[in-house]
Design a protein around this motif. Structure first.
Motif, PDB file in Angstrom:
ATOM      1  N   SER A 232     103.128 -13.218  -4.146  1.00  0.00           N
ATOM      2  CA  SER A 232     101.746 -12.806  -4.385  1.00  0.00           C
ATOM      3  C   SER A 232     100.831 -13.394  -3.315  1.00  0.00           C
ATOM      4  N   SER A 233      99.631 -12.855  -3.193  1.00  0.00           N
ATOM      5  CA  SER A 233      98.718 -13.274  -2.126  1.00  0.00           C
ATOM      6  C   SER A 233      98.083 -14.627  -2.389  1.00  0.00           C
TER       7      SER A 233
ATOM      8  N   GLU B 130      96.323  -2.229 -16.736  1.00  0.00           N
ATOM      9  CA  GLU B 130      95.192  -3.142 -16.884  1.00  0.00           C
ATOM     10  C   GLU B 130      95.236  -4.308 -15.901  1.00  0.00           C
ATOM     11  N   ASN B 131      96.355  -4.447 -15.188  1.00  0.00           N
ATOM     12  CA  ASN B 131      96.449  -5.505 -14.180  1.00  0.00           C
ATOM     13  C   ASN B 131      96.144  -4.998 -12.773  1.00  0.00           C
ATOM     14  N   ARG B 132      95.786  -3.719 -12.649  1.00  0.00           N
ATOM     15  CA  ARG B 132      95.506  -3.154 -11.327  1.00  0.00           C
ATOM     16  C   ARG B 132      94.259  -3.771 -10.688  1.00  0.00           C
ATOM     17  N   ASP B 133      93.248  -4.028 -11.494  1.00  0.00           N
ATOM     18  CA  ASP B 133      91.984  -4.591 -10.999  1.00  0.00           C
ATOM     19  C   ASP B 133      92.239  -5.971 -10.387  1.00  0.00           C
ATOM     20  N   PRO B 134      91.805  -6.212  -9.141  1.00  0.00           N
ATOM     21  CA  PRO B 134      92.023  -7.518  -8.505  1.00  0.00           C
ATOM     22  C   PRO B 134      91.425  -8.695  -9.277  1.00  0.00           C
ATOM     23  N   THR B 135      90.477  -8.424 -10.159  1.00  0.00           N
ATOM     24  CA  THR B 135      89.896  -9.509 -10.954  1.00  0.00           C
ATOM     25  C   THR B 135      90.646  -9.733 -12.271  1.00  0.00           C
TER      26      THR B 135
ATOM     27  N   GLU C 228     100.526  -7.007  -8.232  1.00  0.00           N
ATOM     28  CA  GLU C 228     100.689  -7.163  -6.789  1.00  0.00           C
ATOM     29  C   GLU C 228     102.159  -7.396  -6.416  1.00  0.00           C
ATOM     30  N   VAL C 229     102.841  -8.234  -7.187  1.00  0.00           N
ATOM     31  CA  VAL C 229     104.251  -8.511  -6.917  1.00  0.00           C
ATOM     32  C   VAL C 229     105.092  -7.254  -7.124  1.00  0.00           C
ATOM     33  N   SER C 230     104.759  -6.460  -8.146  1.00  0.00           N
ATOM     34  CA  SER C 230     105.496  -5.218  -8.364  1.00  0.00           C
ATOM     35  C   SER C 230     105.328  -4.260  -7.186  1.00  0.00           C
ATOM     36  N   GLN C 231     104.134  -4.180  -6.648  1.00  0.00           N
ATOM     37  CA  GLN C 231     103.923  -3.338  -5.470  1.00  0.00           C
ATOM     38  C   GLN C 231     104.761  -3.834  -4.294  1.00  0.00           C
ATOM     39  N   TRP C 232     104.774  -5.149  -4.113  1.00  0.00           N
ATOM     40  CA  TRP C 232     105.584  -5.747  -3.042  1.00  0.00           C
ATOM     41  C   TRP C 232     107.059  -5.410  -3.226  1.00  0.00           C
TER      42      TRP C 232
END
Length: 272
Positions: free
Chosen positions: A126-127, A216-221, A229-233
């Motif tokens: 993650s970032s 619901e976890n898509r929003d960066p906040t 984010e890890v799933s996208q990676w």
């Protein structure tokens, strides 16, 4: 109560329905009961199987077992499928179960027809891994101060699942999860934290994979945005399709019916 001998240990498992086989791998707290709602909803069309991971809940701790590895956990999943004569199966692994499933497709591809990996905690990918680590540490200390290891376990689950996720777990199952604290914190946590396959290993996976994250976890906040984010990676590393599922980190607890209807067409396609 159904049990099977696998790799020198006894695993409790739950099997429902008939049709193409689907194995659900539990993550933190390693309990088959977390999947009961989703399994019931899909058992009209599929053979749904989940299990208590070794040393957790109704799967007794093996004699002289003092540590584990992700390889050992994946070996258990493979042994379960072979022992039940259900391989190859579609396998769904969420959270820590997604970490185990990642290793399973790398080391036992013959038992996996297709993999659905949901928000595995590859936190180092993650970032802002340091911030996530600090949050986890703070929750751990807070729980320990209140009720020792059991309190730490519940605090970590609350952090990952949210109040809605914990509220969806019945009291008996919740107590089983708390009782798994010593195994998870003392024997499993380090293995989950340290495991991260290389980009070369992931790029070489031949098993069809779909990587999912909660909408619901898509929003960066969002509190659990690092999971999205890890799933996208991971989807990028595997060259896999990326899909959204309903809810937050544990839709199999909080959005059971909606999740089942999202999974049904996927399972039909992947089971062919």
């Amino acid at each position: 109560m159904s049990t099977i001998e696998v790799g020198g240990t006894t695993l409790y498992y739950e099997r429902r329905g008939d049709g193409p086989a689907v194995l659900c791998i539990p993550g933190v707290a390693g309990d088959a009961g977390l999947w009961s709602g989703t399994a019931e909803a899909l058992a009209d069309e599929f053979t749904m199987v989940s299990y208590d991971r070794r040393g957790n809940s109704r799967s007794p701790r093996p004699k002289n077992w003092i540590s584990t590895s992700i390889d050992e956990q994946a070996d258990d999943a493979a042994g379960l499928l072979r022992g039940l004569d259900l391989a190859p199966a579609v396998v769904f692994g969420a959270s820590g179960g997604g970490v185990i499933l990642t290793d399973l497709v790398l080391r036992h591809p013959d038992v996996v027809r297709a993999a659905i990996i949901h928000e595995p905690p590859f936190i180092s990918a993650s970032s802002d891994a340091d911030a996530v680590g600090r949050q986890l540490g703070a929750r751990f200390e807070e729980g320990m101060a209140k009720d020792g290891l059991r309190g730490a376990m519940e605090s970590l689950l609350h952090w990952a699942w949210g109040e809605e996720g914990l509220a969806a777990v019945d009291p008996q199952t919740r107590e089983r999860l708390r009782s798994n604290a010593e195994v998870f914190i003392g024997m499993e946590l380090e293995a989950f934290i340290e495991y991260l396959p290389s980009s070369e290993e992931l790029a070489g996976v031949k098993v069809p994979c779909i990587v999912t994250a909660s909408a619901e976890n898509r929003d960066p906040t969002a509190h659990y945005h690092h999971g999205y984010e890890v799933s996208q990676w991971l989807a990028t590393q595997l060259h896999a399709e990326f899909l959204e599922l309903p809810g937050r980190h544990v839709p199999y607890l909080t959005h059971t019916a909606e999740l089942a209807e999202c999974l049904r067409p996927l399972l039909r396609t992947l089971s062919i």
